[in-house]
Design a protein around this motif. Structure first.
Motif, mmCIF file in Angstrom:
data_model
loop_
_atom_site.group_PDB
_atom_site.id
_atom_site.type_symbol
_atom_site.label_atom_id
_atom_site.label_comp_id
_atom_site.label_asym_id
_atom_site.label_seq_id
_atom_site.Cartn_x
_atom_site.Cartn_y
_atom_site.Cartn_z
ATOM 1 N N ALA A 36 0.837 -1.200 0.000
ATOM 2 C CA ALA A 36 0.000 0.000 0.000
ATOM 3 C C ALA A 36 0.869 1.246 0.000
ATOM 4 O O ALA A 36 1.838 1.345 0.757
ATOM 5 C CB ALA A 36 -0.925 0.005 1.208
ATOM 6 N N VAL A 64 -12.056 -2.831 -8.475
ATOM 7 C CA VAL A 64 -12.511 -2.296 -7.191
ATOM 8 C C VAL A 64 -13.291 -3.323 -6.359
ATOM 9 O O VAL A 64 -13.051 -3.437 -5.155
ATOM 10 C CB VAL A 64 -13.306 -0.991 -7.389
ATOM 11 C CG1 VAL A 64 -13.958 -0.536 -6.096
ATOM 12 C CG2 VAL A 64 -12.385 0.101 -7.934
ATOM 13 N N GLU A 67 -10.835 -5.532 -4.402
ATOM 14 C CA GLU A 67 -9.705 -4.879 -3.730
ATOM 15 C C GLU A 67 -9.905 -4.948 -2.219
ATOM 16 O O GLU A 67 -11.026 -4.988 -1.721
ATOM 17 C CB GLU A 67 -9.597 -3.422 -4.207
ATOM 18 C CG GLU A 67 -8.282 -2.772 -3.890
ATOM 19 C CD GLU A 67 -7.095 -3.568 -4.400
ATOM 20 O OE1 GLU A 67 -6.207 -3.848 -3.590
ATOM 21 O OE2 GLU A 67 -7.031 -3.905 -5.592
ATOM 22 N N LEU A 71 -7.882 -0.389 1.274
ATOM 23 C CA LEU A 71 -7.338 0.426 0.187
ATOM 24 C C LEU A 71 -8.437 1.170 -0.556
ATOM 25 O O LEU A 71 -9.593 0.774 -0.537
ATOM 26 C CB LEU A 71 -6.577 -0.465 -0.797
ATOM 27 C CG LEU A 71 -5.431 -1.286 -0.214
ATOM 28 C CD1 LEU A 71 -4.867 -2.226 -1.262
ATOM 29 C CD2 LEU A 71 -4.358 -0.398 0.359
ATOM 30 N N GLU A 72 -8.026 2.267 -1.220
ATOM 31 C CA GLU A 72 -8.938 3.012 -2.076
ATOM 32 C C GLU A 72 -8.166 3.527 -3.279
ATOM 33 O O GLU A 72 -6.945 3.630 -3.247
ATOM 34 C CB GLU A 72 -9.583 4.167 -1.309
ATOM 35 C CG GLU A 72 -8.600 5.223 -0.842
ATOM 36 C CD GLU A 72 -9.251 6.294 0.024
ATOM 37 O OE1 GLU A 72 -10.417 6.146 0.420
ATOM 38 O OE2 GLU A 72 -8.567 7.286 0.310
ATOM 39 N N LEU A 73 -8.891 3.845 -4.346
ATOM 40 C CA LEU A 73 -8.259 4.398 -5.542
ATOM 41 C C LEU A 73 -7.891 5.855 -5.323
ATOM 42 O O LEU A 73 -8.632 6.609 -4.685
ATOM 43 C CB LEU A 73 -9.206 4.320 -6.738
ATOM 44 C CG LEU A 73 -9.278 3.007 -7.484
ATOM 45 C CD1 LEU A 73 -10.282 3.120 -8.616
ATOM 46 C CD2 LEU A 73 -7.930 2.578 -8.016
ATOM 47 N N VAL A 87 -3.837 2.209 -5.979
ATOM 48 C CA VAL A 87 -4.497 2.022 -4.696
ATOM 49 C C VAL A 87 -3.581 2.541 -3.593
ATOM 50 O O VAL A 87 -2.364 2.342 -3.630
ATOM 51 C CB VAL A 87 -4.896 0.554 -4.441
ATOM 52 C CG1 VAL A 87 -6.038 0.135 -5.329
ATOM 53 C CG2 VAL A 87 -3.724 -0.383 -4.639
ATOM 54 N N ARG A 90 -6.412 3.723 2.959
ATOM 55 C CA ARG A 90 -7.473 4.626 3.411
ATOM 56 C C ARG A 90 -6.931 5.395 4.613
ATOM 57 O O ARG A 90 -6.155 4.857 5.399
ATOM 58 C CB ARG A 90 -8.716 3.849 3.804
ATOM 59 C CG ARG A 90 -9.422 3.207 2.642
ATOM 60 C CD ARG A 90 -10.722 2.529 3.101
ATOM 61 N NE ARG A 90 -11.352 1.865 1.990
ATOM 62 C CZ ARG A 90 -12.142 2.450 1.101
ATOM 63 N NH1 ARG A 90 -12.414 3.726 1.205
ATOM 64 N NH2 ARG A 90 -12.671 1.770 0.107
#
Length: 119
Positions: A36, A64, A67, A71-73, A87, A90
């Motif tokens: 990450a 997505v 995933e 995590l986030e884009l 990614v 968060r």
């Protein structure tokens, strides 16, 4: 990543090449076994990665949904100044910090997985 277990949401799409991020990120290994990025104002490194040509529909429908929830884009900066989707952690995961190992100086995810005797 190529040469290993490729994320199932990108495996069928064209590989465009290896890239590096701008030196604006920390890189963590998460306890659940995935990497990450985390953006930082100071002390960041250039993290190696790979670039794939994914249509937005594939990101929405294939990438997505599978995933990790930690995590986030996000839009990140690459070493050449261009932008890419990646990614990142968060904010609440980063703030919590548990299970995160800083591998920023370790040479990337492949080097981390290989272990200290394999680099």
């Amino acid at each position: 990543m190529r040469g290993g277990r490729v994320h199932p949401g990108i495996a069928e799409y064209p590989f465009l090449g290896e890239v590096r991020t701008a030196p604006r990120y920390c890189f963590h290994a998460c306890a659940e076994g995935f990497p990450a990025l985390w953006p930082v104002a100071e002390g960041g490194v250039s993290v190696p990665g790979e670039l794939y040509a994914l249509p937005l529909a594939a990101i929405r429908d294939e990438f997505v949904p599978v995933e990790a929830p930690e995590l986030e884009l996000a839009v990140i900066e690459l070493a050449d100044g261009s932008a890419g989707l990646a990614v990142v952690q968060r904010p609440e995961v980063h703030a919590w910090g548990e299970g995160l190992v800083d591998i920023s100086d370790g040479g990337g995810w492949r080097a981390h997985q290989a272990g200290p005797g394999q680099r």
